[in-house]
Design an enzyme around this catalytic site. Structure first.
Site, short mmCIF file in Angstrom:
data_model
loop_
_atom_site.label_atom_id
_atom_site.label_comp_id
_atom_site.label_asym_id
_atom_site.label_seq_id
_atom_site.Cartn_x
_atom_site.Cartn_y
_atom_site.Cartn_z
N HIS A 40 -15.83 -28.47 -2.40
CA HIS A 40 -14.73 -28.91 -1.52
C HIS A 40 -14.31 -30.34 -1.85
CE1 HIS A 40 -14.33 -25.36 1.03
NE2 HIS A 40 -15.64 -25.23 0.89
N SER A 100 -18.10 -12.28 -3.78
CA SER A 100 -19.35 -13.04 -3.81
C SER A 100 -19.12 -14.54 -3.83
CB SER A 100 -20.14 -12.64 -5.05
OG SER A 100 -19.38 -12.97 -6.20
N GLY A 101 -17.93 -14.96 -4.16
CA GLY A 101 -17.70 -16.40 -4.30
C GLY A 101 -17.91 -16.86 -5.72
N LEU A 102 -17.98 -15.92 -6.67
CA LEU A 102 -18.08 -16.31 -8.08
C LEU A 102 -16.71 -16.19 -8.75
CD1 LEU A 102 -21.49 -14.65 -9.04
CD2 LEU A 102 -21.06 -16.99 -8.32
N SER A 103 -15.69 -16.22 -7.92
CA SER A 103 -14.30 -16.31 -8.41
C SER A 103 -13.79 -15.10 -9.16
CB SER A 103 -14.13 -17.54 -9.30
OG SER A 103 -14.07 -18.66 -8.49
N SER A 104 -14.00 -13.92 -8.58
CA SER A 104 -13.44 -12.75 -9.24
C SER A 104 -11.91 -12.82 -9.26
CB SER A 104 -13.92 -11.46 -8.57
OG SER A 104 -13.74 -11.52 -7.19
N ASP A 163 -11.72 -23.40 -9.87
CA ASP A 163 -12.12 -22.07 -10.33
C ASP A 163 -11.38 -21.67 -11.61
OD1 ASP A 163 -13.40 -22.22 -7.95
OD2 ASP A 163 -12.15 -20.74 -6.92
N TYR A 212 -10.71 -22.06 5.10
CA TYR A 212 -10.49 -22.91 3.93
C TYR A 212 -9.27 -23.83 4.11
CZ TYR A 212 -9.98 -24.22 -0.97
OH TYR A 212 -9.88 -24.93 -2.15
#
Ligand code: GLA
Length: 388
Positions: free
Chosen positions: A34, A125-129, A175, A225
């Site tokens: 952030h 998942s937060g792994l930026s798919s 990302d 966000y």
């Protein structure tokens, strides 16, 4: 893998003649959370897991999309002209957003295409798919139309633009940048104030990066966000009454402490404090890594989590429980939430010999407390997008 994907493409779209296979990675952020929309530093890396795409340009205007991750949706169709986001278009809003962004920026990307995707990044998942799909689409368009003047950094900016303007999420550049600019075994130390960056080797020798997926799904759009982002903007505007600064990333901890009285709300003080301290922590962490002080790097990861939990309030019971369980395990150098938060993933640095115990013990404690299980992935740092 390549042949399997081409076969599937032929099965879905009739023929794979002339189709090409591409890949764009996912990403994990090691520290600097952030901070990217606050003019601070981030330290992410691309992963060897990501999104595979098989694509073929069409002569007409028809867009046909198929995802092996959402087979139940079948083939989703639309036209390459008059693109706009539609809820029923589901995941295809990401590639569509990038095609739209290319057009907005004056590129004649006006032919249709058939696109089949397969991602091995855990979804949500937060792994930026989503950023992976965006950069992949941009990479394909550049190839289709021979737009060699568009650099990988441009692909990142176009991806972010599409996410901001087409998909309505006010994300920063981290990302897409990490994905488009990824390099095997390196993390990217990026200053989001001016996009200057250096690659830092992440040679972990006897340790591994372990991702813990909370399985609490989150959608950035409906998360808090955008709210955090505007809280920081308001805090910055208040500080600008007493300081000549353009972003929170310009402040040292001391400058912040001396001037925080200008922020007229206790919650906003905490939000801004996170942005300032996290940025400084990221600078210190990269310095520690340079000097092979992995223990210090781990401690800074832990502090990052505490700040995201207490000051920024983007963790929640799932991420906190997982990270607190991780901190207790033998062989853990550092652990924190990664990505936007509100669910998603944690990242832990774990000594190789303890990885197995770590996964079973954190998994057990997590399930006991939360009531459903977590998933774990031992990941490697990979390159940016490629044609396979
Ligand atoms: C999401 C956004 C990024 C960044 C992180 C938080 O992943 O897409 O731009 O703001 O959250 O660090």
């Amino acid at each position: 893998m390549k042949q399997k994907l081409l076969d599937k493409f032929a099965e879905v779209f009739g023929s794979a003649e002339g189709a090409k296979v591409y890949f764009a990675p996912g990403r994990v952020n090691l520290i600097g959370e952030h901070t990217d929309y606050n003019g601070g530093h981030v330290f992410p890396c691309a992963l060897t897991i990501g999104t595979y795409g098989v694509a073929k340009k069409r002569e007409d205007k028809v867009l046909r999309f198929y995802s092996m991750n959402f087979e139940e949706l079948g083939v989703l169709e639309s036209s390459v002209s008059g693109l706009r986001p539609e809820p029923e278009a589901d995941w295809t809003n990401y590639p569509k957003g990038v095609i739209w962004a290319f057009q907005e920026k004056g590129n004649m990307t006006d032919c249709g295409m058939d696109l089949l995707l397969y991602g091995n990044i855990p979804n949500g998942s937060g792994l930026s798919s989503s950023a992976s799909v965006e950069v992949l689409t941009g990479y394909i368009l550049r190839d289709f139309y021979g737009l060699d003047e568009i650099s990988n950094q441009d692909l990142a900016l176009i991806g972010q633009y599409s996410e901001n303007k087409f998909n309505g999420v006010n994300c920063g550049i981290m990302d897409q940048f990490a994905i488009a600019m990824g390099r095997k075994d390196y993390a990217i130390f990026l200053d989001t104030a001016d996009l200057s960056y250096t690659y830092a080797p992440v040679t972990l020798k006897d340790a591994k990066l372990v991702i813990g997926c909370t399985n609490k799904k989150r959608g950035l759009g409906d998360s808090k966000y955008n709210e955090r982002r505007s809280e920081c903007e308001t805090a910055l505007a208040e500080l600008q009454k007493v300081l000549d600064i353009k972003s929170l990333g310009e402040l040292t901890e001391e400058q912040f402490e001396q001037n925080k009285h200008a922020i007229k709300d206790e919650v906003r003080i905490r939000r801004a404090r996170h942005a300032v301290y996290e940025n400084q922590r990221t600078i210190k962490a990269v310095e520690a890594l340079k000097h092979n002080d992995i223990e210090e790097f781990g401690r800074l990861m832990n502090d990052s989590h505490t700040s995201l939990s207490k000051d920024y309030e983007v963790t929640g019971i799932e991420l906190d429980s997982m990270v607190e369980a991780a901190w207790k395990q033998k062989g853990v150098i550092g652990a924190r939430m990664t990505g936007a938060g509100f669910g998603g993933c944690t990242v832990s640095l774990v000594k190789t010999e303890y990885v197995e115990d770590f996964i079973s013990e954190v998994g057990r404690e997590y399930e006991e407390k939360i009531g459903y299980s977590a998933d774990f992935y031992v990941v490697d740092i990979g390159d940016g997008p490629v044609t396979l």
